[in-house]
Design a protein around this motif. Structure first.
Motif, PDB file in Angstrom:
ATOM      1  N   THR A 123      20.746  60.817   8.104  1.00  0.00           N
ATOM      2  CA  THR A 123      20.081  60.440   9.500  1.00  0.00           C
ATOM      3  C   THR A 123      19.250  59.189   9.627  1.00  0.00           C
ATOM      4  OG1 THR A 123      20.067  63.042   9.748  1.00  0.00           O
ATOM      5  CG2 THR A 123      18.899  61.694  11.364  1.00  0.00           C
ATOM      6  N   ALA A 124      18.367  58.970   8.679  1.00  0.00           N
ATOM      7  CA  ALA A 124      17.788  57.700   8.791  1.00  0.00           C
ATOM      8  C   ALA A 124      18.635  56.455   8.673  1.00  0.00           C
ATOM      9  CB  ALA A 124      16.786  57.531   7.656  1.00  0.00           C
ATOM     10  N   ALA A 125      19.671  56.520   7.743  1.00  0.00           N
ATOM     11  CA  ALA A 125      20.559  55.464   7.861  1.00  0.00           C
ATOM     12  C   ALA A 125      21.299  55.354   9.131  1.00  0.00           C
ATOM     13  CB  ALA A 125      21.597  55.651   6.684  1.00  0.00           C
ATOM     14  N   ARG A 126      21.713  56.336   9.850  1.00  0.00           N
ATOM     15  CA  ARG A 126      22.362  56.105  11.293  1.00  0.00           C
ATOM     16  C   ARG A 126      21.442  55.662  12.200  1.00  0.00           C
ATOM     17  NH1 ARG A 126      23.339  61.254  11.544  1.00  0.00           N
ATOM     18  NH2 ARG A 126      25.339  61.704  10.718  1.00  0.00           N
ATOM     19  N   GLU A 127      20.256  56.138  12.087  1.00  0.00           N
ATOM     20  CA  GLU A 127      19.236  55.658  13.119  1.00  0.00           C
ATOM     21  C   GLU A 127      18.740  54.244  13.008  1.00  0.00           C
ATOM     22  OE1 GLU A 127      16.409  58.398  14.318  1.00  0.00           O
ATOM     23  OE2 GLU A 127      17.538  60.287  14.271  1.00  0.00           O
ATOM     24  N   THR A 128      18.661  53.709  11.783  1.00  0.00           N
ATOM     25  CA  THR A 128      18.325  52.443  11.606  1.00  0.00           C
ATOM     26  C   THR A 128      19.210  51.213  11.452  1.00  0.00           C
ATOM     27  OG1 THR A 128      18.480  52.612   9.136  1.00  0.00           O
ATOM     28  CG2 THR A 128      16.362  53.220  10.241  1.00  0.00           C
ATOM     29  N   GLY A 129      20.709  51.857  11.500  1.00  0.00           N
ATOM     30  CA  GLY A 129      21.645  51.035  10.950  1.00  0.00           C
ATOM     31  C   GLY A 129      21.767  50.395   9.804  1.00  0.00           C
ATOM     32  N   ILE A 146      29.964  66.626   2.440  1.00  0.00           N
ATOM     33  CA  ILE A 146      28.660  66.219   3.248  1.00  0.00           C
ATOM     34  C   ILE A 146      28.850  64.880   4.026  1.00  0.00           C
ATOM     35  CG2 ILE A 146      26.134  65.807   2.699  1.00  0.00           C
ATOM     36  CD1 ILE A 146      26.216  67.769   0.845  1.00  0.00           C
ATOM     37  N   LEU A 147      29.240  63.793   3.390  1.00  0.00           N
ATOM     38  CA  LEU A 147      29.259  62.580   3.902  1.00  0.00           C
ATOM     39  C   LEU A 147      30.198  62.387   5.149  1.00  0.00           C
ATOM     40  CD1 LEU A 147      29.159  60.254   1.006  1.00  0.00           C
ATOM     41  CD2 LEU A 147      27.075  60.970   2.721  1.00  0.00           C
ATOM     42  N   THR A 148      31.450  63.324   4.932  1.00  0.00           N
ATOM     43  CA  THR A 148      32.558  63.413   5.850  1.00  0.00           C
ATOM     44  C   THR A 148      32.075  64.075   7.119  1.00  0.00           C
ATOM     45  OG1 THR A 148      34.306  63.446   4.505  1.00  0.00           O
ATOM     46  CG2 THR A 148      34.685  64.125   6.698  1.00  0.00           C
ATOM     47  N   GLU A 149      31.211  65.321   6.875  1.00  0.00           N
ATOM     48  CA  GLU A 149      30.669  66.088   8.104  1.00  0.00           C
ATOM     49  C   GLU A 149      29.533  65.025   8.844  1.00  0.00           C
ATOM     50  OE1 GLU A 149      30.681  70.639   5.923  1.00  0.00           O
ATOM     51  OE2 GLU A 149      28.735  69.420   6.004  1.00  0.00           O
ATOM     52  N   GLU A 150      28.667  64.481   8.079  1.00  0.00           N
ATOM     53  CA  GLU A 150      27.884  63.565   8.465  1.00  0.00           C
ATOM     54  C   GLU A 150      28.499  62.554   9.342  1.00  0.00           C
ATOM     55  OE1 GLU A 150      24.601  64.046   8.937  1.00  0.00           O
ATOM     56  OE2 GLU A 150      24.437  65.946   7.959  1.00  0.00           O
ATOM     57  N   TYR A 151      29.329  61.948   9.004  1.00  0.00           N
ATOM     58  CA  TYR A 151      30.033  60.911   9.580  1.00  0.00           C
ATOM     59  C   TYR A 151      30.885  61.251  10.882  1.00  0.00           C
ATOM     60  CZ  TYR A 151      32.447  56.092  10.110  1.00  0.00           C
ATOM     61  OH  TYR A 151      32.712  54.832  10.488  1.00  0.00           O
ATOM     62  N   ARG A 152      31.067  62.359  11.015  1.00  0.00           N
ATOM     63  CA  ARG A 152      31.665  63.112  12.168  1.00  0.00           C
ATOM     64  C   ARG A 152      30.517  63.103  13.205  1.00  0.00           C
ATOM     65  NH1 ARG A 152      35.520  67.359   8.915  1.00  0.00           N
ATOM     66  NH2 ARG A 152      37.168  65.706   8.782  1.00  0.00           N
ATOM     67  N   ALA A 155      28.692  57.657  13.417  1.00  0.00           N
ATOM     68  CA  ALA A 155      28.971  56.654  12.130  1.00  0.00           C
ATOM     69  C   ALA A 155      27.703  56.077  11.261  1.00  0.00           C
ATOM     70  CB  ALA A 155      29.901  55.750  12.730  1.00  0.00           C
ATOM     71  N   TYR A 156      27.983  55.663  10.198  1.00  0.00           N
ATOM     72  CA  TYR A 156      26.798  54.906   9.580  1.00  0.00           C
ATOM     73  C   TYR A 156      27.610  54.118   8.433  1.00  0.00           C
ATOM     74  CZ  TYR A 156      27.627  58.907   6.470  1.00  0.00           C
ATOM     75  OH  TYR A 156      28.107  60.030   5.423  1.00  0.00           O
ATOM     76  N   LEU A 169      37.342  60.829  -4.642  1.00  0.00           N
ATOM     77  CA  LEU A 169      36.268  60.711  -4.246  1.00  0.00           C
ATOM     78  C   LEU A 169      36.387  59.074  -3.846  1.00  0.00           C
ATOM     79  CD1 LEU A 169      33.619  61.293  -3.224  1.00  0.00           C
ATOM     80  CD2 LEU A 169      32.570  60.669  -5.370  1.00  0.00           C
ATOM     81  N   GLY A 170      36.735  58.192  -4.736  1.00  0.00           N
ATOM     82  CA  GLY A 170      36.773  56.769  -4.194  1.00  0.00           C
ATOM     83  C   GLY A 170      37.597  56.709  -2.816  1.00  0.00           C
ATOM     84  N   LYS A 171      38.826  57.317  -2.718  1.00  0.00           N
ATOM     85  CA  LYS A 171      39.748  57.111  -1.553  1.00  0.00           C
ATOM     86  C   LYS A 171      38.948  57.941  -0.437  1.00  0.00           C
ATOM     87  CE  LYS A 171      44.262  58.208   0.257  1.00  0.00           C
ATOM     88  NZ  LYS A 171      43.744  58.402   1.434  1.00  0.00           N
ATOM     89  N   ALA A 172      38.269  58.850  -0.475  1.00  0.00           N
ATOM     90  CA  ALA A 172      37.669  59.473   0.444  1.00  0.00           C
ATOM     91  C   ALA A 172      36.730  58.648   1.194  1.00  0.00           C
ATOM     92  CB  ALA A 172      37.070  60.857   0.169  1.00  0.00           C
ATOM     93  N   MET A 173      35.885  58.094   0.389  1.00  0.00           N
ATOM     94  CA  MET A 173      34.848  56.993   0.884  1.00  0.00           C
ATOM     95  C   MET A 173      35.311  55.913   1.609  1.00  0.00           C
ATOM     96  SD  MET A 173      32.286  58.716   0.031  1.00  0.00           S
ATOM     97  CE  MET A 173      33.014  60.088   0.514  1.00  0.00           C
ATOM     98  N   LEU A 174      36.381  55.215   0.840  1.00  0.00           N
ATOM     99  CA  LEU A 174      37.076  54.062   1.368  1.00  0.00           C
ATOM    100  C   LEU A 174      37.823  54.527   2.772  1.00  0.00           C
ATOM    101  CD1 LEU A 174      38.766  52.784  -1.699  1.00  0.00           C
ATOM    102  CD2 LEU A 174      36.907  51.623  -0.527  1.00  0.00           C
ATOM    103  N   ASP A 175      38.235  55.662   2.894  1.00  0.00           N
ATOM    104  CA  ASP A 175      38.666  55.980   4.228  1.00  0.00           C
ATOM    105  C   ASP A 175      37.471  56.180   5.125  1.00  0.00           C
ATOM    106  OD1 ASP A 175      41.319  56.129   3.125  1.00  0.00           O
ATOM    107  OD2 ASP A 175      41.430  58.253   2.770  1.00  0.00           O
ATOM    108  N   LEU A 176      36.464  56.328   4.798  1.00  0.00           N
ATOM    109  CA  LEU A 176      35.434  56.465   5.963  1.00  0.00           C
ATOM    110  C   LEU A 176      34.804  55.102   5.991  1.00  0.00           C
ATOM    111  CD1 LEU A 176      33.411  59.523   4.501  1.00  0.00           C
ATOM    112  CD2 LEU A 176      34.777  59.367   6.674  1.00  0.00           C
ATOM    113  N   GLY A 177      35.135  54.022   5.629  1.00  0.00           N
ATOM    114  CA  GLY A 177      34.774  52.635   5.561  1.00  0.00           C
ATOM    115  C   GLY A 177      33.855  52.262   4.918  1.00  0.00           C
ATOM    116  N   PHE A 178      33.531  52.944   3.908  1.00  0.00           N
ATOM    117  CA  PHE A 178      32.276  52.768   2.821  1.00  0.00           C
ATOM    118  C   PHE A 178      32.775  51.531   1.642  1.00  0.00           C
ATOM    119  CE2 PHE A 178      30.572  57.302   3.919  1.00  0.00           C
ATOM    120  CZ  PHE A 178      30.296  56.934   5.052  1.00  0.00           C
ATOM    121  N   TYR A 179      31.886  51.287   0.868  1.00  0.00           N
ATOM    122  CA  TYR A 179      32.072  50.172  -0.009  1.00  0.00           C
ATOM    123  C   TYR A 179      31.961  51.114  -1.468  1.00  0.00           C
ATOM    124  CZ  TYR A 179      31.643  46.941   3.630  1.00  0.00           C
ATOM    125  OH  TYR A 179      31.804  45.977   4.615  1.00  0.00           O
TER     126      TYR A 179
END
Length: 271
Positions: A123-129, A146-152, A155-156, A169-179
């Protein structure tokens, strides 16, 4: 200015406040610069230590910092609040939230409190950018959920620090646009499967780090790690992607600047 023959890179995750480095930070930064490591993000893992970590960033031009509650400490530390994290994030050299996450390898008994803490940091990441810095070990299913639920919910941005988990897990994170961040683990001789996960990832989603004082890459494995050694991991990364070191280093710099945009935009007052 670093010699052009020595490409610049960034150690995106280290722990300069740990006692392993007492009295040596100036020397560590000098050795890092010699290796082309011109920036580093030092990570606070317990919020009570934030003033000390902040002071390192204030005292050293190449050093930025992030802060959060490490999952292995979540049951021992006061629960962070979103407002508390947002207040810390106002510092000009505070560039990320965490590290936070889930660790069921050592701390499965505190899974519920870890999950609560993680959601607060999201939540803090989402609010601060600012980007979320995630530690994940033996918790792939809950991490993905959890990270998918939160992304929905909104975005963060996020980096999976010291990524050494499953391809799923790597693919799931990359699919969310993560690094995904490469640590010394990716350079270990027996880490062929992990290198293959990185090789299949988009090049524009890769960072490098040390997690020092831990996880030193060869030829320093088993010894104390330090920011300069992120250059050794980056050389392995270049091999993984079939690139010249200079090209890989330049790409990881672009990736870091995109994700940690506050660090990229920061200029020392009067510079």
């Amino acid at each position: 200015m670093t010699d052009q023959a020595q490409p610049e890179i960034t150690d995106s995750h280290c722990h300069l406040d740990f006692p392993d480095f007492d009295g040596e930070v100036d020397a560590l930064i000098a050795r890092a610069a010699e290796a082309g490591v011109t920036r580093m993000v030092t990570i606070c893992t317990r919020l009570k230590n934030e003033p000390r970590v902040r002071a390192l960033a204030e005292a050293h031009d190449p050093v930025f910092f992030a802060a959060g509650t490490h999952p292995m400490s979540a049951a021992e530390e006061p629960m962070a609040t979103v407002d508390e994290l947002i207040a810390l994030a106002q510092h000009p050299k505070f560039v990320g939230l965490g590290e936070t996450g889930l660790d069921y390898h050592y701390s499965a008994d505190s899974a519920e409190v870890q999950q609560q803490s993680l959601r607060i940091h999201v939540t803090a990441a989402r609010e601060t950018g600012l980007p979320l810095i995630i530690h994940s070990r033996a918790a792939d299913d809950d991490m993905t959920r959890i990270l998918t639920e939160e992304y929905r919910k909104g975005a963060y941005s996020c980096v999976m620090h010291c990524f050494s988990s499953s391809a799923e897990l790597g693919k799931a994170m990359l699919d969310l646009g993560f690094y995904l961040s490469m640590s010394g683990i990716a350079a270990f001789p027996k880490s062929k499967d992990l290198r293959e996960i990185f090789a299949a990832a988009p090049l524009d989603r890769i960072l490098v780090e040390t997690d020092s004082p831990y996880l030193a890459p060869p030829p320093h494995r088993g010894k104390r790690n330090e920011p300069a050694f992120s250059a050794l991991t980056a050389r392995v990364g270049a091999e993984v992607f079939g690139l010249d070191y200079a090209d890989f280093a330049a790409q990881t710099q672009r990736n870091f600047d995109r994700l940690f945009s506050k660090a990229a935009a920061w200029r020392k007052e009067g510079a």
